[in-house]
Design an enzyme around this catalytic site. Sequence first.
Site, PDB file in Angstrom:
ATOM      1  N   ASP A  82      -2.845   9.637   7.238  1.00  0.00           N
ATOM      2  CA  ASP A  82      -2.244   8.550   7.131  1.00  0.00           C
ATOM      3  C   ASP A  82      -3.335   7.440   8.499  1.00  0.00           C
ATOM      4  O   ASP A  82      -3.297   7.853   9.494  1.00  0.00           O
ATOM      5  CB  ASP A  82      -0.890   7.796   7.563  1.00  0.00           C
ATOM      6  CG  ASP A  82      -0.836   7.015   6.347  1.00  0.00           C
ATOM      7  OD1 ASP A  82      -0.872   6.142   5.680  1.00  0.00           O
ATOM      8  OD2 ASP A  82       0.861   6.578   7.239  1.00  0.00           O
ATOM      9  N   HIS A 208       2.833   0.739   1.601  1.00  0.00           N
ATOM     10  CA  HIS A 208       2.984   1.044   2.685  1.00  0.00           C
ATOM     11  C   HIS A 208       3.977   0.180   3.107  1.00  0.00           C
ATOM     12  O   HIS A 208       4.843  -0.671   2.765  1.00  0.00           O
ATOM     13  CB  HIS A 208       1.927   0.583   3.987  1.00  0.00           C
ATOM     14  CG  HIS A 208       0.851   1.786   3.641  1.00  0.00           C
ATOM     15  ND1 HIS A 208       0.442   2.183   4.994  1.00  0.00           N
ATOM     16  CD2 HIS A 208       0.176   1.683   2.751  1.00  0.00           C
ATOM     17  CE1 HIS A 208      -0.543   2.971   4.529  1.00  0.00           C
ATOM     18  NE2 HIS A 208      -0.655   2.424   3.108  1.00  0.00           N
ATOM     19  N   GLY A 209       4.698   0.479   4.899  1.00  0.00           N
ATOM     20  CA  GLY A 209       6.432   0.228   4.728  1.00  0.00           C
ATOM     21  C   GLY A 209       7.436   0.652   3.903  1.00  0.00           C
ATOM     22  O   GLY A 209       7.692  -0.300   4.121  1.00  0.00           O
ATOM     23  N   SER A 211       9.427   2.721   3.672  1.00  0.00           N
ATOM     24  CA  SER A 211      11.335   2.823   4.454  1.00  0.00           C
ATOM     25  C   SER A 211      12.096   1.026   4.521  1.00  0.00           C
ATOM     26  O   SER A 211      11.591   0.110   5.272  1.00  0.00           O
ATOM     27  CB  SER A 211      11.186   3.418   6.075  1.00  0.00           C
ATOM     28  OG  SER A 211      10.786   4.424   6.378  1.00  0.00           O
TER      29      SER A 211
END
Length: 284
Positions: A82, A208-209, A211
Amino acid sequence: MTLVSSTPLLTEARKQGYGIVAFNVHTLEMLQAVVEAAEESRSPLILQTTVGTVKHLGIDYIVGAAQAAAKQASVPIALHLDHCQDFELILKCIRSGYTSVMIDQSMHPFERNVEMTKKVVEVARALGVNVEAELGKVGGVEDDIQVSEDMATLADPEECRRFVELTGVTTLAPAIGTAHGIYKGEPNIDFKRIGEIAERVSVPLVLHGGSGIPEAQVKRCVSLGMAKMNVATELKNAFTLSLQKFFSEHPDDLDPRSYMSVAKKTVKQMALEKMKLCGCTNRA
């Protein structure tokens, strides 16, 4: 089975309208937990490591553990690097057995991003390795990459089309309003932008991101073409908090097998929930 490229997995996910979860793992127990979750839910899986984790554990240890997991598993498993800015490290990871890599040059002008991404694609294509790249700048902190809120920029749909055309990249992570880390409030996702990018770009898109994004928003992103969702901070925090809780309740139990088993169960449960959320259960 052996480790597989994530390209066919993600292509099928985008075609069928579900998402595959890529979990950042930092320990053997975290890796085992998400693999067990994938087996139990019959989900394809992407194991993911940051550059920091590669430096911490070592490439050979990571690849060895991932290969052992893939050999024993009956579901397809890919291994992804990543947010890497270092071309030489990408080459090392590919040579060692990684089946997917991300070249992140999003902090540079469009032309430089194209040039470096194309360079990686030329190497990876011959080996069947998936290549992910980013356009725009996703905010937040990912290892030692930090993008402040005022510096985060959203991806331009037309630039996304040109970028994929010029580079031949097999997966694209466009900045659409998410951020790395845990959100202080609701994420400000630009769903219209995702749709416009998806209309112009046929390759799988990456969220992405991942969470802490509310369930309804995740499902909407996936329905619009986000075929891969990264989960890092949420998983890491759950692992660590379960250890803190264990030691507060059992201060004298210093056997790693005791506390790591508890942390592993916590991670597995979270992985199962994320897989169900993205719709990849029973897709292996």
